[in-house]
Write a protein that holds these residues in place. Structure first.
Motif, PDB file in Angstrom:
ATOM      1  N   TYR A 183       0.821  -1.217   0.000  1.00  0.00           N
ATOM      2  CA  TYR A 183       0.000   0.000   0.000  1.00  0.00           C
ATOM      3  C   TYR A 183       0.853   1.264   0.000  1.00  0.00           C
ATOM      4  O   TYR A 183       0.327   2.374   0.126  1.00  0.00           O
ATOM      5  N   GLY A 184       2.172   1.091  -0.103  1.00  0.00           N
ATOM      6  CA  GLY A 184       3.062   2.246  -0.136  1.00  0.00           C
ATOM      7  C   GLY A 184       3.605   2.651   1.217  1.00  0.00           C
ATOM      8  O   GLY A 184       4.199   3.729   1.354  1.00  0.00           O
ATOM      9  N   LEU A 185       3.419   1.794   2.224  1.00  0.00           N
ATOM     10  CA  LEU A 185       3.913   2.083   3.573  1.00  0.00           C
ATOM     11  C   LEU A 185       5.042   1.109   3.912  1.00  0.00           C
ATOM     12  O   LEU A 185       4.797  -0.060   4.216  1.00  0.00           O
ATOM     13  N   LYS A 186       6.261   1.582   3.841  1.00  0.00           N
ATOM     14  CA  LYS A 186       7.425   0.740   4.105  1.00  0.00           C
ATOM     15  C   LYS A 186       7.940   0.997   5.513  1.00  0.00           C
ATOM     16  O   LYS A 186       8.002   2.148   5.962  1.00  0.00           O
ATOM     17  N   ARG A 187       8.306  -0.066   6.204  1.00  0.00           N
ATOM     18  CA  ARG A 187       8.807   0.071   7.570  1.00  0.00           C
ATOM     19  C   ARG A 187      10.286   0.446   7.567  1.00  0.00           C
ATOM     20  O   ARG A 187      11.046   0.001   6.714  1.00  0.00           O
ATOM     21  N   PRO A 188      10.733   1.243   8.558  1.00  0.00           N
ATOM     22  CA  PRO A 188      12.163   1.523   8.706  1.00  0.00           C
ATOM     23  C   PRO A 188      12.932   0.257   9.077  1.00  0.00           C
ATOM     24  O   PRO A 188      12.361  -0.722   9.563  1.00  0.00           O
ATOM     25  N   ASP A 189      14.225   0.287   8.845  1.00  0.00           N
ATOM     26  CA  ASP A 189      15.070  -0.853   9.209  1.00  0.00           C
ATOM     27  C   ASP A 189      15.185  -0.993  10.725  1.00  0.00           C
ATOM     28  O   ASP A 189      15.366  -2.096  11.246  1.00  0.00           O
ATOM     29  N   ILE A 190      15.112   0.127  11.428  1.00  0.00           N
ATOM     30  CA  ILE A 190      15.189   0.121  12.894  1.00  0.00           C
ATOM     31  C   ILE A 190      13.792  -0.094  13.467  1.00  0.00           C
ATOM     32  O   ILE A 190      12.809   0.445  12.952  1.00  0.00           O
TER      33      ILE A 190
END
Length: 421
Positions: A269-276
């Motif tokens: 949906y275009g919502l990517k999580r941060p690596d941290i």
């Protein structure tokens, strides 16, 4: 009083402005942090003066929040020291309920701020060992002289308005900051672009979609979105409980697994999580994860469209970095807030240029020369309450010791008078 005499002897003291000696701390700001500090000082028996630039307590909540706002965390994590929320309040009190609670809090502890007094400068006078706090109100200047200064203007004192190509010079539609947004009712049927995807951006987008606005939300970078509750329990409460026993990286792992089970994958949906992880990211940067209260449902259904970063605005359009052009009627800037401390506090050892204390939590509440900070922990109302208790105890200890010495001196002087007589 010796400090006061030294101040009066300094050549800068005499001026046209009115000077007031405060026999206790001056607290700058009558938001939750300032009120909590004042209440704890009252409990310690220490007199104080609260100065507030607005005409009411908690002006951010009263004047710069949208109508549908509720506390995002359960009330037990948001109550101020020495007074819980009423039992009949729901788990997540409304904006109006929270304001009523703060007004009752101020009345209970007899906190009467001096309103409409904007602090222009505050500096420590090395000669006298006192703080000089200069305010203006309706063109009249006043200077408060005090031994202790409590900075309680908060993390969200001023709106952040980014420079976006063409927004001010070319775009013809309405542009407002989230602090001016009240309801989506006036935007029914209009094409609205929300810039920002934090808690405010998500909730404004939800409200717009509920009022049948054609809503797009700009998501420039990665973001953690968590459910507000997991299996009927507060996600925040679960994380607090886990952090008592588990390392932060493991807490984040478990939170993300639980969130995936509840919300599913959000990247499509275009919502990517941060690596941290969410808790580690908040600890490092102060960036709060989004607690979803319904916006994701609108995103998944297509009622809220996620779009990438903005390239530029034209008269009735916005061009995005991927080449898309959208027709829009209005823009809501959910671009956050900042501290305003560097604008008026003449001090650089305790506070950094971004308006936050240099020392991390839990040591961010006390500086040197009687300077304190309340509500800059990036840990919400719970962090502000911890600051308030620490500050009041610290000042109260000194206050009681000095009061005891003054009584002893008076008693000695009284005995001498009797013996001479």
């Amino acid at each position: 009083m010796e400090n006061m005499f030294r101040l009066m002897a300094s050549e800068e003291y005499f001026s046209d402005r009115r000077c007031v000696w405060v026999n206790g701390p001056v607290i700058v700001g009558a938001g939750p942090s300032g009120l909590a500090t004042a209440a704890c000082l009252r409990d310690q028996g220490v007199p104080f003066v609260v100065v507030e630039r607005s005409d009411c307590i908690a002006s951010l909540w009263q004047k710069r929040t949208y109508d549908r706002l509720k506390l995002h965390l359960p009330k037990k994590f948001c109550q101020l020291p020495k007074m819980p929320f009423p039992d009949h309040y729901p788990e997540y009190p409304t904006k109006r309920q929270f304001i009523d609670y703060l007004e009752s809090y101020a009345n209970r502890f007899e906190i009467k701020p001096e309103f409409n007094k904007s602090v222009e400068s505050a500096r420590f006078d090395e000669t006298s060992g006192l703080w000089r706090v200069r305010t203006t109100s309706a063109g009249e200047e006043m200077e408060y002289i005090c031994r202790w200064l409590v900075v309680a203007t908060g993390e969200n004192a001023e709106r952040v308005v980014p420079e976006i190509n063409g927004l001010k010079t070319e775009f013809d539609g309405e542009v407002i900051h989230a602090c001016e947004y009240k309801s989506g009712d006036k935007f029914r049927g209009k094409r609205v672009l929300v810039v920002g995807c934090g808690n405010s951006g998500m909730e404004v987008s939800l409200d717009l979609a509920n009022h049948n606005a054609i809503t797009s939300m700009v998501v420039r970078s990665s973001v953690h979105v968590l459910p507000r509750e997991i299996m009927g329990k507060s996600t925040f409460g679960i994380s607090v409980m886990m952090m008592k026993w588990l390392p932060l990286w493991l807490v984040d792992k478990l939170l993300l697994i639980l969130s995936w089970l509840v919300l599913g994958s959000l990247s499509k949906y275009g919502l990517k999580r941060p690596d941290i992880g969410p808790m580690e990211l908040k600890s490092m940067t102060g960036k709060t994860p989004v607690l979803d209260i319904g916006a994701l449902e609108k995103i998944k259904s297509g009622d809220v469209e996620i779009v990438p970063a903005i390239k530029r605005f034209s008269r009735h359009h916005v061009e995005l970095v991927d080449g898309q052009k959208l027709d829009i009627d209005a823009v809501v800037l959910a671009t956050g807030y900042r501290s305003n401390v560097p604008c008026w506090l003449q001090e650089s050892e305790f506070f950094s240029k971004n308006g936050f204390p240099k020392s991390p939590f839990p040591n961010a509440w006390k500086g040197k020369s009687g300077l304190y900070a309340a509500g800059f922990t990036r840990k919400g109302l719970a962090g502000a309450s911890v600051d308030a208790v620490n500050i009041a105890q610290d000042i109260g200890n000194v206050w009681r010791e000095e009061t005891k010495r003054q009584k002893m001196r008076r008693n000695v002087g009284h005995r001498r008078c009797i013996s001479v007589a």
